[in-house]
Write a protein that holds these residues in place. Sequence first.
Motif, PDB file in Angstrom:
ATOM      1  N   THR A 167       0.824  -1.211   0.000  1.00  0.00           N
ATOM      2  CA  THR A 167       0.000   0.000   0.000  1.00  0.00           C
ATOM      3  C   THR A 167       0.857   1.261   0.000  1.00  0.00           C
ATOM      4  N   PHE A 168       0.468   2.241  -0.851  1.00  0.00           N
ATOM      5  CA  PHE A 168       1.079   3.566  -0.882  1.00  0.00           C
ATOM      6  C   PHE A 168      -0.026   4.601  -0.781  1.00  0.00           C
ATOM      7  N   ASP A 169       0.132   5.542   0.112  1.00  0.00           N
ATOM      8  CA  ASP A 169      -0.872   6.601   0.298  1.00  0.00           C
ATOM      9  C   ASP A 169      -2.284   6.040   0.425  1.00  0.00           C
ATOM     10  N   GLY A 170      -2.406   4.934   1.145  1.00  0.00           N
ATOM     11  CA  GLY A 170      -3.714   4.371   1.430  1.00  0.00           C
ATOM     12  C   GLY A 170      -4.319   3.537   0.317  1.00  0.00           C
ATOM     13  N   GLN A 171      -3.586   3.306  -0.764  1.00  0.00           N
ATOM     14  CA  GLN A 171      -4.125   2.524  -1.873  1.00  0.00           C
ATOM     15  C   GLN A 171      -3.233   1.324  -2.162  1.00  0.00           C
ATOM     16  N   SER A 172      -3.837   0.151  -2.237  1.00  0.00           N
ATOM     17  CA  SER A 172      -3.085  -1.065  -2.513  1.00  0.00           C
ATOM     18  C   SER A 172      -2.654  -1.121  -3.977  1.00  0.00           C
ATOM     19  N   VAL A 173      -1.699  -1.971  -4.253  1.00  0.00           N
ATOM     20  CA  VAL A 173      -1.264  -2.181  -5.633  1.00  0.00           C
ATOM     21  C   VAL A 173      -2.422  -2.695  -6.484  1.00  0.00           C
ATOM     22  N   LEU A 174      -3.244  -3.572  -5.916  1.00  0.00           N
ATOM     23  CA  LEU A 174      -4.385  -4.082  -6.676  1.00  0.00           C
ATOM     24  C   LEU A 174      -5.308  -2.947  -7.095  1.00  0.00           C
ATOM     25  N   ARG A 175      -5.579  -2.032  -6.175  1.00  0.00           N
ATOM     26  CA  ARG A 175      -6.434  -0.886  -6.492  1.00  0.00           C
ATOM     27  C   ARG A 175      -5.743   0.031  -7.500  1.00  0.00           C
ATOM     28  N   ARG A 176      -4.448   0.205  -7.351  1.00  0.00           N
ATOM     29  CA  ARG A 176      -3.707   1.062  -8.273  1.00  0.00           C
ATOM     30  C   ARG A 176      -3.670   0.464  -9.682  1.00  0.00           C
ATOM     31  N   MET A 177      -3.624  -0.856  -9.763  1.00  0.00           N
ATOM     32  CA  MET A 177      -3.712  -1.488 -11.078  1.00  0.00           C
ATOM     33  C   MET A 177      -5.052  -1.169 -11.727  1.00  0.00           C
ATOM     34  N   GLU A 178      -6.111  -1.272 -10.963  1.00  0.00           N
ATOM     35  CA  GLU A 178      -7.424  -0.952 -11.507  1.00  0.00           C
ATOM     36  C   GLU A 178      -7.492   0.511 -11.939  1.00  0.00           C
ATOM     37  N   ARG A 179      -6.919   1.403 -11.141  1.00  0.00           N
ATOM     38  CA  ARG A 179      -6.927   2.825 -11.479  1.00  0.00           C
ATOM     39  C   ARG A 179      -6.169   3.089 -12.781  1.00  0.00           C
ATOM     40  N   SER A 180      -5.105   2.344 -13.005  1.00  0.00           N
ATOM     41  CA  SER A 180      -4.348   2.534 -14.249  1.00  0.00           C
ATOM     42  C   SER A 180      -5.190   2.131 -15.465  1.00  0.00           C
ATOM     43  N   LEU A 181      -5.959   1.051 -15.330  1.00  0.00           N
ATOM     44  CA  LEU A 181      -6.847   0.646 -16.421  1.00  0.00           C
ATOM     45  C   LEU A 181      -7.995   1.640 -16.581  1.00  0.00           C
ATOM     46  N   GLU A 182      -8.487   2.158 -15.472  1.00  0.00           N
ATOM     47  CA  GLU A 182      -9.552   3.159 -15.541  1.00  0.00           C
ATOM     48  C   GLU A 182      -9.060   4.444 -16.205  1.00  0.00           C
ATOM     49  N   TYR A 183      -7.785   4.777 -15.987  1.00  0.00           N
ATOM     50  CA  TYR A 183      -7.216   5.952 -16.650  1.00  0.00           C
ATOM     51  C   TYR A 183      -7.370   5.834 -18.165  1.00  0.00           C
ATOM     52  N   LEU A 184      -7.098   4.646 -18.700  1.00  0.00           N
ATOM     53  CA  LEU A 184      -7.216   4.451 -20.141  1.00  0.00           C
ATOM     54  C   LEU A 184      -8.661   4.636 -20.608  1.00  0.00           C
ATOM     55  N   LEU A 185      -9.615   4.147 -19.826  1.00  0.00           N
ATOM     56  CA  LEU A 185     -11.023   4.304 -20.193  1.00  0.00           C
ATOM     57  C   LEU A 185     -11.477   5.758 -20.062  1.00  0.00           C
ATOM     58  N   ASN A 186     -10.926   6.462 -19.084  1.00  0.00           N
ATOM     59  CA  ASN A 186     -11.357   7.841 -18.830  1.00  0.00           C
ATOM     60  C   ASN A 186     -10.678   8.862 -19.733  1.00  0.00           C
ATOM     61  N   HIS A 187      -9.441   8.584 -20.144  1.00  0.00           N
ATOM     62  CA  HIS A 187      -8.652   9.602 -20.840  1.00  0.00           C
ATOM     63  C   HIS A 187      -8.162   9.197 -22.230  1.00  0.00           C
ATOM     64  N   ARG A 188      -8.258   7.921 -22.591  1.00  0.00           N
ATOM     65  CA  ARG A 188      -7.751   7.480 -23.887  1.00  0.00           C
ATOM     66  C   ARG A 188      -8.741   6.544 -24.598  1.00  0.00           C
ATOM     67  N   PHE A 189     -10.018   6.788 -24.405  1.00  0.00           N
ATOM     68  CA  PHE A 189     -11.032   5.885 -24.951  1.00  0.00           C
ATOM     69  C   PHE A 189     -11.965   6.647 -25.880  1.00  0.00           C
ATOM     70  N   SER A 190     -12.221   6.061 -27.054  1.00  0.00           N
ATOM     71  CA  SER A 190     -13.149   6.648 -28.006  1.00  0.00           C
ATOM     72  C   SER A 190     -14.505   5.956 -27.900  1.00  0.00           C
ATOM     73  N   PRO A 191     -15.526   6.627 -27.374  1.00  0.00           N
ATOM     74  CA  PRO A 191     -16.855   6.009 -27.306  1.00  0.00           C
ATOM     75  C   PRO A 191     -17.398   5.656 -28.695  1.00  0.00           C
ATOM     76  N   ARG A 192     -17.014   6.423 -29.700  1.00  0.00           N
ATOM     77  CA  ARG A 192     -17.514   6.172 -31.052  1.00  0.00           C
ATOM     78  C   ARG A 192     -17.082   4.798 -31.565  1.00  0.00           C
ATOM     79  N   TYR A 193     -15.821   4.457 -31.315  1.00  0.00           N
ATOM     80  CA  TYR A 193     -15.293   3.189 -31.816  1.00  0.00           C
ATOM     81  C   TYR A 193     -15.166   2.111 -30.734  1.00  0.00           C
ATOM     82  N   GLY A 194     -15.288   2.501 -29.468  1.00  0.00           N
ATOM     83  CA  GLY A 194     -15.150   1.529 -28.386  1.00  0.00           C
ATOM     84  C   GLY A 194     -13.724   1.020 -28.232  1.00  0.00           C
ATOM     85  N   LEU A 195     -12.729   1.879 -28.561  1.00  0.00           N
ATOM     86  CA  LEU A 195     -11.324   1.479 -28.552  1.00  0.00           C
ATOM     87  C   LEU A 195     -10.453   2.584 -27.980  1.00  0.00           C
TER      88      LEU A 195
END
Length: 457
Positions: A167-195
């Motif tokens: 854990t770093f700053d109250g967040q486990s590595v497992l949670r941080r892994m999920e956050r990294s994948l969520e970053y891609l969906l939130n900031h690098r995802f095209s709803p038009r193409y789903g990619l």
Amino acid sequence: MKKTAYVASMILAAAVSLGCSGGESAEERRKEELAQTILADRDLQTVLERARTIIGTGFNAGDGYGQVWIRDFATFIEISCDVCDRATVRENLLTFFKFQGEDGNIVDGFAPLDGVDKNDRTLITSPGAPGLYAHKNSVETDQESSLVHAVYLYILKTGDRSILSETFDGQSVLRRMERSLEYLLNHRFSPRYGLLWGATTADWGDVQPEHEWGIDMDESTHRAIDIYDNAMFLIAIDGYRSFLEPGSAEHARWGDVRSAVRDSIRTHLWMPDRNKFRPHIYLEEGSPFPDGFDEDVIHYHGGTAVAVQAGLLSEDEIAAVADTMVANVRASGAGSIGLTVYPPYPEGFFRNPGMGPYSYQNGGDWTWFGGRMIRELVRHGLVEEAYREILPMVRRVIENDGFYEWYSVRNEPRGSGTFRGEAGVLGTAIMDLIGWAESRAVAETAGAEKRPQTRER
């Protein structure tokens, strides 16, 4: 050509010519001959030992790089776990999470602060990693996926699941892994193409065509979708889901994301009439290339190899793209199926002078990707093809006395001479081939013991 490599190739040719008829026994004989050829090939063992030695000396990408890059580390971490102190391997993985951004993004790499300009605004620092700095090339969309995959491979090799609860700053590595994948969906995802999208680059590369250097997005960037980023995303999702409880809401959610992205890849990027992936889908009108240029004729071999890793192609499609890779190598005159882009982008299409035809990421020959394809050929039962295509890669390591970053179309070594990414993928490909051959030898021995014995008269 080394004598042992020549002998091995001749034995393989003899094995392939055996028993074109005769049914199952002929096929089994071919496999037995091939297994014996692989086990007798001393060059394979030599290169594997050299790979283990080089990987055992550090974690930076190679002698031309001071940083530990996650896209490289993920491709040699399996051997690192065998030859390095595992606590040090673990700490290098954890360091990437210490630099994780507030939005979940993951940096490219890190290095010691000593000797660098501490006023450089591109440097990223973290209280959790004193004495180190990090950097991030914004044209890429694979840093997050590469780290998740690296953690998966580390746990697969070591069984050390305790890293997930670090854990770093109250967040486990497992949670941080999920956050990294969520970053891609939130900031690098095209709803038009789903990619996922990134900047326009050559296949898996990190150089866009609009600038002399080309590693950072700006107002001139042409945002685009490609196969490499999206295949890496699927591989990362698979790794992350393996740590979740089957039947849980999170396991189901990421399974749905995976299915949707896979379907979108097949719909928008795969070209079934050509048995290849479309190089780019542009999010805005126009591309960085001249009007009238038909980019769809270009084959992205690197991204295709990763797509096979991600399970995106059928057995027939895998055989077809493998045949295309070999045909493109022959047409270009390149040394191996590490040839990444064919045909390359014409002269002047990239402002970076190192991106001319058959240079660097624009048609350079990279074992770093060719080795991944070898592994997939073995995994899908195309072992004869795998052994045939790995031989040129093995020979040039011995002849050039090094694991070079890439090779010219004339098979001349270029870049770092101790590129650990090449050592990692080539070493693991050799291990896969030897593992297949050893399993055949064990099966043959067991079969021989069960056969009825006849007396000599």
